[in-house]
Design an enzyme around this catalytic site. Structure first.
Site, PDB file in Angstrom:
ATOM      1  N   SER A 130      19.997 -13.843-120.981  1.00  0.00           N
ATOM      2  CA  SER A 130      21.158 -13.482-120.163  1.00  0.00           C
ATOM      3  C   SER A 130      22.005 -14.731-119.954  1.00  0.00           C
ATOM      4  O   SER A 130      21.496 -15.858-120.004  1.00  0.00           O
ATOM      5  CB  SER A 130      20.697 -12.935-118.807  1.00  0.00           C
ATOM      6  OG  SER A 130      21.795 -12.801-117.906  1.00  0.00           O
TER       7      SER A 130
ATOM      8  N   TYR B  84      15.502 -14.178-111.262  1.00  0.00           N
ATOM      9  CA  TYR B  84      15.796 -13.654-112.595  1.00  0.00           C
ATOM     10  C   TYR B  84      16.308 -14.776-113.495  1.00  0.00           C
ATOM     11  O   TYR B  84      15.875 -14.925-114.650  1.00  0.00           O
ATOM     12  CB  TYR B  84      16.837 -12.540-112.473  1.00  0.00           C
ATOM     13  CG  TYR B  84      17.190 -11.853-113.774  1.00  0.00           C
ATOM     14  CD1 TYR B  84      16.274 -11.020-114.406  1.00  0.00           C
ATOM     15  CD2 TYR B  84      18.454 -11.994-114.337  1.00  0.00           C
ATOM     16  CE1 TYR B  84      16.611 -10.365-115.596  1.00  0.00           C
ATOM     17  CE2 TYR B  84      18.797 -11.348-115.519  1.00  0.00           C
ATOM     18  CZ  TYR B  84      17.873 -10.539-116.140  1.00  0.00           C
ATOM     19  OH  TYR B  84      18.199  -9.893-117.302  1.00  0.00           O
TER      20      TYR B  84
END
Length: 320
Positions: A169, A181
């Site tokens: 990401s 995350y």
């Protein structure tokens, strides 16, 4: 300085030469090649499983809930001879071993071509708001799960000179309220950098997919509830923060989620290219121009600059 000029010219021309090679090289023949994808219950993994099946690959679709709606949809829309749904929790060694045995017992004639480490989870919260159990769970799914799968299938990938695709990401570069995350994605990037270099001698290609905000295309991050966050805080954290602050942070994060792209196929296009291109890219960044600009600032400017940019974005959210 002049002696270095030819080397700099070669480095500048490499991307152009790679693009010309990609155009001229023969396309990959998917028939008879197997690909295993994790996290196919929904989102990118689900879309990719259907796309690869349509292209002619033999697909092993790993689902956390093989009896769920996502798994049933895969079974409805794809022929059973070339798409198999299997239970796959990437945190369980027994599931990973069972997946490997299933693949070995149903390998098509051209063997095992690709492993797509797509499974992942996300959440929201400042560092002190999250328990150690949650940190361990995220590391186990997002990081160690991908490593566990990779180690299990490396022998097959080396044998058939295949591809390994990892879902990262742009959040690997910066964070806005979901540091847990971001942490796991940054770690995956470094794991892939080492693995990519090590696998070159075996003819195995390693690719990283870096989506921007596609929250509305997947179920990885639903809107957050300030009340639920507050109720999970320890008494020590509640003494520092207040409900109004938590509500403002939740609203800020939810506003970001609401702006996410709904076109998950843009990311799937990159995943397909990573699996089929004669000359795949090491990294595929699939993001809006503004998101790419943030990554550019983070990568090339001093940390103080990025901190200033992100601090400004969060400036309306203050402790009372």
């Amino acid at each position: 300085m002049l002696a270095a000029a030819p080397l700099l010219l070669v480095l500048l021309l490499l991307p152009l030469l790679a693009r010309l090679w990609r155009r001229g090289a023969a396309p990959l023949e998917p028939a008879g090649r197997a690909v295993l994808i994790t996290g196919c219950d929904s989102g990118f993994g689900h879309l990719l499983a259907l796309r690869l099946h349509r292209l002619g690959f033999t697909v092993f679709a790993g689902c956390l809930c093989p009896g769920g709606e996502g798994a049933r949809r895969l079974q409805r829309e794809a022929s059973a001879d070339r798409l198999r749904v299997l239970r796959l929790d990437v945190t369980r060694d027994c599931d990973v071993l069972a997946a490997k045995e299933l693949v070995l017992s149903h390998l098509p004639e051209r063997g095992f071509w690709g492993l797509v480490n797509n499974a992942g989870i996300s959440t929201f919260g400042e560092t002190g708001w999250l328990s150690m159990d949650k940190y361990e769970k995220f590391a186990d799914v997002n990081l160690l799960g991908s490593i566990r799968m990779t180690l299990a299938f490396l022998p097959l990938l080396r044998k058939y000179k295949g591809r390994i695709v990892f879902m990262s990401s742009i959040i690997a570069y910066f964070t806005l309220g979901n540091g847990i995350y971001s942490m796991t994605k940054a770690a995956i990037e470094k794991f892939c950098d080492g693995l990519r270099l090590e696998m070159k001698k075996f003819g195995v290609q390693v690719c990283i997919i870096q989506p921007g905000n596609y929250a509305r295309s997947t179920k990885i991050q639903p809107p957050v509830s300030a009340e639920e966050i507050w109720n999970e805080l320890s008494e020590e954290e509640k003494a520092v923060y207040n409900m109004e602050y938590v509500q403002e942070r939740a609203n800020f994060f939810n506003s970001i989620l609401s702006k996410g792209s709904t076109n998950g196929n843009e990311v799937v296009d990159a995943m397909v290219d990573a699996l089929t291109s004669p000359v795949p890219k090491a990294r595929y960044m699939v993001a809006k121009l503004q998101e790419k600009a943030l990554v550019f600032v983070c990568a090339l400017f001093p940390t103080v600059v990025m901190d200033s940019v992100l601090s400004y974005a969060l400036s309306k959210v203050k402790l009372a």
